[in-house]
Design a protein around this motif. Structure first.
Motif, PDB file in Angstrom:
ATOM      1  N   GLY A 160      49.850  45.833  19.428  1.00  0.00           N
ATOM      2  CA  GLY A 160      50.290  44.913  20.509  1.00  0.00           C
ATOM      3  C   GLY A 160      51.159  45.555  21.654  1.00  0.00           C
ATOM      4  N   ARG A 161      50.317  46.572  22.334  1.00  0.00           N
ATOM      5  CA  ARG A 161      50.981  47.186  23.472  1.00  0.00           C
ATOM      6  C   ARG A 161      49.868  47.273  24.539  1.00  0.00           C
ATOM      7  NH1 ARG A 161      52.982  52.681  20.301  1.00  0.00           N
ATOM      8  NH2 ARG A 161      53.052  53.462  22.316  1.00  0.00           N
ATOM      9  N   PRO A 162      49.620  45.939  25.081  1.00  0.00           N
ATOM     10  CA  PRO A 162      48.547  45.710  26.060  1.00  0.00           C
ATOM     11  C   PRO A 162      48.842  46.267  27.414  1.00  0.00           C
ATOM     12  CG  PRO A 162      49.935  43.729  25.645  1.00  0.00           C
ATOM     13  CD  PRO A 162      50.346  44.493  24.633  1.00  0.00           C
ATOM     14  N   HIS A 163      49.908  46.487  27.709  1.00  0.00           N
ATOM     15  CA  HIS A 163      50.198  47.235  29.059  1.00  0.00           C
ATOM     16  C   HIS A 163      49.842  48.549  29.193  1.00  0.00           C
ATOM     17  CE1 HIS A 163      51.879  43.755  30.401  1.00  0.00           C
ATOM     18  NE2 HIS A 163      53.010  43.493  29.528  1.00  0.00           N
ATOM     19  N   GLU A 164      50.271  49.239  28.090  1.00  0.00           N
ATOM     20  CA  GLU A 164      49.695  50.755  27.742  1.00  0.00           C
ATOM     21  C   GLU A 164      48.157  50.896  27.632  1.00  0.00           C
ATOM     22  OE1 GLU A 164      52.459  53.044  25.035  1.00  0.00           O
ATOM     23  OE2 GLU A 164      53.409  51.094  25.113  1.00  0.00           O
ATOM     24  N   ALA A 165      47.562  49.680  26.743  1.00  0.00           N
ATOM     25  CA  ALA A 165      46.338  49.781  26.621  1.00  0.00           C
ATOM     26  C   ALA A 165      45.375  49.364  27.940  1.00  0.00           C
ATOM     27  CB  ALA A 165      45.941  48.515  25.912  1.00  0.00           C
ATOM     28  N   ALA A 166      45.923  48.564  28.814  1.00  0.00           N
ATOM     29  CA  ALA A 166      45.277  48.408  30.135  1.00  0.00           C
ATOM     30  C   ALA A 166      45.342  49.896  31.059  1.00  0.00           C
ATOM     31  CB  ALA A 166      45.963  47.420  30.908  1.00  0.00           C
ATOM     32  N   GLN A 167      46.351  50.521  30.785  1.00  0.00           N
ATOM     33  CA  GLN A 167      46.444  51.725  31.672  1.00  0.00           C
ATOM     34  C   GLN A 167      45.624  52.796  31.089  1.00  0.00           C
ATOM     35  OE1 GLN A 167      50.776  52.835  31.451  1.00  0.00           O
ATOM     36  NE2 GLN A 167      51.346  51.309  32.986  1.00  0.00           N
ATOM     37  N   ALA A 168      45.553  52.996  29.890  1.00  0.00           N
ATOM     38  CA  ALA A 168      44.638  53.898  29.266  1.00  0.00           C
ATOM     39  C   ALA A 168      43.242  53.574  29.401  1.00  0.00           C
ATOM     40  CB  ALA A 168      44.904  53.938  27.669  1.00  0.00           C
ATOM     41  N   PHE A 169      42.817  52.374  29.477  1.00  0.00           N
ATOM     42  CA  PHE A 169      41.437  51.860  29.513  1.00  0.00           C
ATOM     43  C   PHE A 169      41.054  52.026  31.100  1.00  0.00           C
ATOM     44  CE2 PHE A 169      38.661  48.259  30.645  1.00  0.00           C
ATOM     45  CZ  PHE A 169      37.459  48.705  29.666  1.00  0.00           C
ATOM     46  N   GLU A 170      41.962  52.029  32.247  1.00  0.00           N
ATOM     47  CA  GLU A 170      41.483  51.952  33.383  1.00  0.00           C
ATOM     48  C   GLU A 170      40.478  52.898  33.849  1.00  0.00           C
ATOM     49  OE1 GLU A 170      43.630  51.723  37.863  1.00  0.00           O
ATOM     50  OE2 GLU A 170      44.604  51.549  36.076  1.00  0.00           O
ATOM     51  N   PRO A 171      40.483  54.248  33.384  1.00  0.00           N
ATOM     52  CA  PRO A 171      39.649  55.159  33.736  1.00  0.00           C
ATOM     53  C   PRO A 171      38.131  54.778  33.253  1.00  0.00           C
ATOM     54  CG  PRO A 171      41.497  56.226  32.925  1.00  0.00           C
ATOM     55  CD  PRO A 171      41.563  54.979  32.526  1.00  0.00           C
ATOM     56  N   ALA A 176      32.299  49.136  31.410  1.00  0.00           N
ATOM     57  CA  ALA A 176      32.460  47.953  30.448  1.00  0.00           C
ATOM     58  C   ALA A 176      31.270  47.153  30.304  1.00  0.00           C
ATOM     59  CB  ALA A 176      33.547  46.987  30.770  1.00  0.00           C
ATOM     60  N   ALA A 177      30.526  47.312  31.572  1.00  0.00           N
ATOM     61  CA  ALA A 177      29.196  46.587  31.779  1.00  0.00           C
ATOM     62  C   ALA A 177      27.903  47.285  31.051  1.00  0.00           C
ATOM     63  CB  ALA A 177      28.893  46.421  33.339  1.00  0.00           C
ATOM     64  N   LEU A 178      28.366  48.582  30.716  1.00  0.00           N
ATOM     65  CA  LEU A 178      27.311  49.338  30.120  1.00  0.00           C
ATOM     66  C   LEU A 178      27.412  49.801  28.627  1.00  0.00           C
ATOM     67  CD1 LEU A 178      27.463  52.222  33.065  1.00  0.00           C
ATOM     68  CD2 LEU A 178      25.843  50.171  32.790  1.00  0.00           C
ATOM     69  N   GLU A 179      28.533  49.624  28.083  1.00  0.00           N
ATOM     70  CA  GLU A 179      28.712  50.060  26.577  1.00  0.00           C
ATOM     71  C   GLU A 179      29.347  48.935  26.027  1.00  0.00           C
ATOM     72  OE1 GLU A 179      29.838  53.948  25.492  1.00  0.00           O
ATOM     73  OE2 GLU A 179      29.340  54.660  27.447  1.00  0.00           O
ATOM     74  N   ARG A 180      28.788  48.440  24.920  1.00  0.00           N
ATOM     75  CA  ARG A 180      29.452  47.247  24.214  1.00  0.00           C
ATOM     76  C   ARG A 180      30.958  47.511  23.727  1.00  0.00           C
ATOM     77  NH1 ARG A 180      27.560  44.964  18.287  1.00  0.00           N
ATOM     78  NH2 ARG A 180      29.657  45.018  17.518  1.00  0.00           N
ATOM     79  N   ARG A 181      31.287  48.693  23.398  1.00  0.00           N
ATOM     80  CA  ARG A 181      32.867  49.178  23.039  1.00  0.00           C
ATOM     81  C   ARG A 181      33.755  48.793  24.030  1.00  0.00           C
ATOM     82  NH1 ARG A 181      33.110  55.686  22.136  1.00  0.00           N
ATOM     83  NH2 ARG A 181      31.661  56.179  23.887  1.00  0.00           N
ATOM     84  N   PHE A 182      33.287  49.275  25.275  1.00  0.00           N
ATOM     85  CA  PHE A 182      34.267  49.114  26.440  1.00  0.00           C
ATOM     86  C   PHE A 182      34.193  47.421  26.962  1.00  0.00           C
ATOM     87  CE2 PHE A 182      33.093  53.702  27.193  1.00  0.00           C
ATOM     88  CZ  PHE A 182      34.122  54.220  26.519  1.00  0.00           C
ATOM     89  N   GLU A 183      33.333  46.943  26.726  1.00  0.00           N
ATOM     90  CA  GLU A 183      33.302  45.578  27.014  1.00  0.00           C
ATOM     91  C   GLU A 183      34.261  44.803  26.163  1.00  0.00           C
ATOM     92  OE1 GLU A 183      30.067  41.622  27.275  1.00  0.00           O
ATOM     93  OE2 GLU A 183      29.344  43.850  26.393  1.00  0.00           O
ATOM     94  N   SER A 184      34.218  45.077  24.802  1.00  0.00           N
ATOM     95  CA  SER A 184      34.930  44.525  23.993  1.00  0.00           C
ATOM     96  C   SER A 184      36.367  44.763  24.129  1.00  0.00           C
ATOM     97  CB  SER A 184      34.540  45.006  22.655  1.00  0.00           C
ATOM     98  OG  SER A 184      33.307  44.492  22.009  1.00  0.00           O
ATOM     99  N   LEU A 185      36.650  46.146  24.455  1.00  0.00           N
ATOM    100  CA  LEU A 185      37.977  46.440  24.868  1.00  0.00           C
ATOM    101  C   LEU A 185      38.612  45.522  26.192  1.00  0.00           C
ATOM    102  CD1 LEU A 185      37.958  50.237  24.254  1.00  0.00           C
ATOM    103  CD2 LEU A 185      39.234  48.598  22.772  1.00  0.00           C
ATOM    104  N   GLU A 186      37.890  45.428  27.199  1.00  0.00           N
ATOM    105  CA  GLU A 186      37.977  44.634  28.207  1.00  0.00           C
ATOM    106  C   GLU A 186      38.307  43.375  27.995  1.00  0.00           C
ATOM    107  OE1 GLU A 186      36.540  45.093  32.822  1.00  0.00           O
ATOM    108  OE2 GLU A 186      35.061  44.011  31.351  1.00  0.00           O
ATOM    109  N   ARG A 187      37.605  42.594  27.093  1.00  0.00           N
ATOM    110  CA  ARG A 187      37.693  41.373  26.978  1.00  0.00           C
ATOM    111  C   ARG A 187      39.030  40.966  26.067  1.00  0.00           C
ATOM    112  NH1 ARG A 187      33.190  38.131  27.988  1.00  0.00           N
ATOM    113  NH2 ARG A 187      31.310  39.415  28.148  1.00  0.00           N
ATOM    114  N   VAL A 188      39.364  41.788  25.251  1.00  0.00           N
ATOM    115  CA  VAL A 188      40.682  41.636  24.423  1.00  0.00           C
ATOM    116  C   VAL A 188      41.886  42.184  25.475  1.00  0.00           C
ATOM    117  CG1 VAL A 188      42.224  42.477  22.589  1.00  0.00           C
ATOM    118  CG2 VAL A 188      39.618  42.203  22.278  1.00  0.00           C
ATOM    119  N   ILE A 189      41.702  43.039  26.428  1.00  0.00           N
ATOM    120  CA  ILE A 189      42.694  43.169  27.284  1.00  0.00           C
ATOM    121  C   ILE A 189      42.837  42.088  28.066  1.00  0.00           C
ATOM    122  CG2 ILE A 189      43.547  44.572  29.555  1.00  0.00           C
ATOM    123  CD1 ILE A 189      42.234  46.993  28.052  1.00  0.00           C
TER     124      ILE A 189
END
Length: 296
Positions: A160-171, A176-189
């Protein structure tokens, strides 16, 4: 051996597995390892004399079936019994290993002469804080380690720490358009961001009562449930959309449902030689529910 499509899947796999184990081979024409494991499976179907039926699914031509089973790489082989997946493995295993796999599950299995394997000792579970600290260190010491970064973002969302998740995800957001795991993370963020921007706004429940086909309201409610980490309730709401309109908004409900499954799926323990350990019960149950709706 039978080639399975969306049209005959229910009869040749689900219904057939109620009376006879069905071994489902997900393959593709371009896949080199598929050309190795395919003949082995066909030989074993003959050798085992009716103890199982082999079903082959071309994952390129039957993408809906591959998506329903969450196929991430091929070849993937899944054993179906009583309408449900019970075990499987990935990759081109040698014939002896495939025989061991089959003999564990099939009636009158012939594994009595096989040497007993020592049970693996499972590591004691770590608390969430320790896991996050370990993953954060892994990302800090190797920022290019996508596996560690994906696990870190997932753990932050679970905590339940979405702001930190979004920052860690940014790089890795561009992937997200190429790998399902990153697409899934982006959808939840995005679901967390939506809920934060609509806090106290919108009577989604009231709109749904007034119109059960108000899919925008159902999707909004699902995203709020995701942000509240009420994962199964969110998937229940997404299923309500899928049962009424499977292709709504360019398949958005199904893609978001799969994203939630990816987030809640726990790490799998190590197992022998490429075999797939049993799914988490909740994940397995909701994966079957998705399959039954999508394939109906």
């Amino acid at each position: 051996m039978i080639d399975v499509t969306l049209e005959n899947f229910e009869a040749e796999v689900i219904a057939a597995s109620m009376t006879q184990p069905v071994l489902v081979d997900f393959w593709a024409t371009w896949c080199g390892p598929c050309k190795v494991i395919g003949p082995i499976l066909e030989k074993l179907e003959a050798d085992y004399g009716g103890r199982f039926k082999l079903a082959k699914i071309d994952s390129d031509e039957q993408q809906q079936l591959a998506a329903a089973f969450g196929i991430r790489s091929i070849p993937t082989v899944i054993l179906m019994m009583n309408g449900q997946p019970v075990d499987g493995f990935m990759g081109a295993l040698p014939e002896g290993k495939v025989r061991e796999f089959l003999d564990k599950h099939l009636p009158e299995g012939g594994d009595a002469d096989l040497p007993e394997e020592e049970p693996e000792v499972e590591a004691a579970p770590q608390d969430a804080g320790a896991v996050l600290e370990k993953l954060q260190h892994a990302v800090a010491t190797d920022p290019a380690n996508d596996d560690a970064r994906a696990d870190y973002v997932k753990a932050l969302l679970q905590a339940g720490r979405p702001h930190e998740a979004a920052q860690a995800f940014e790089p890795v957001a561009g992937k997200a358009a190429l790998e399902r795991r990153f697409e899934s993370l982006e959808r939840v963020i995005d679901a967390f961001a939506f809920a934060a921007s609509h806090e106290g706004q919108g009577d989604f429940d009231g709109r749904i009562v007034a119109n059960k086909r108000d899919f925008e309201a159902r999707f909004g409610k699902a995203r709020q449930l995701i942000a509240a980490r009420r994962w199964t309730e969110a998937m229940d709401e997404l299923l309500e959309i899928l049962m009424r309109d499977k292709a709504w908004h360019e398949d958005l409900a199904r893609k978001t449902y799969i994203a939630v499954l990816d987030i809640i799926e726990p790490p799998r323990p190590k197992v022998a030689d490429g075999q797939i350990p049993p799914d988490d019960p909740t994940v397995a149950s909701y994966r079957r529910r998705l399959s039954s709706v999508v394939l109906s």
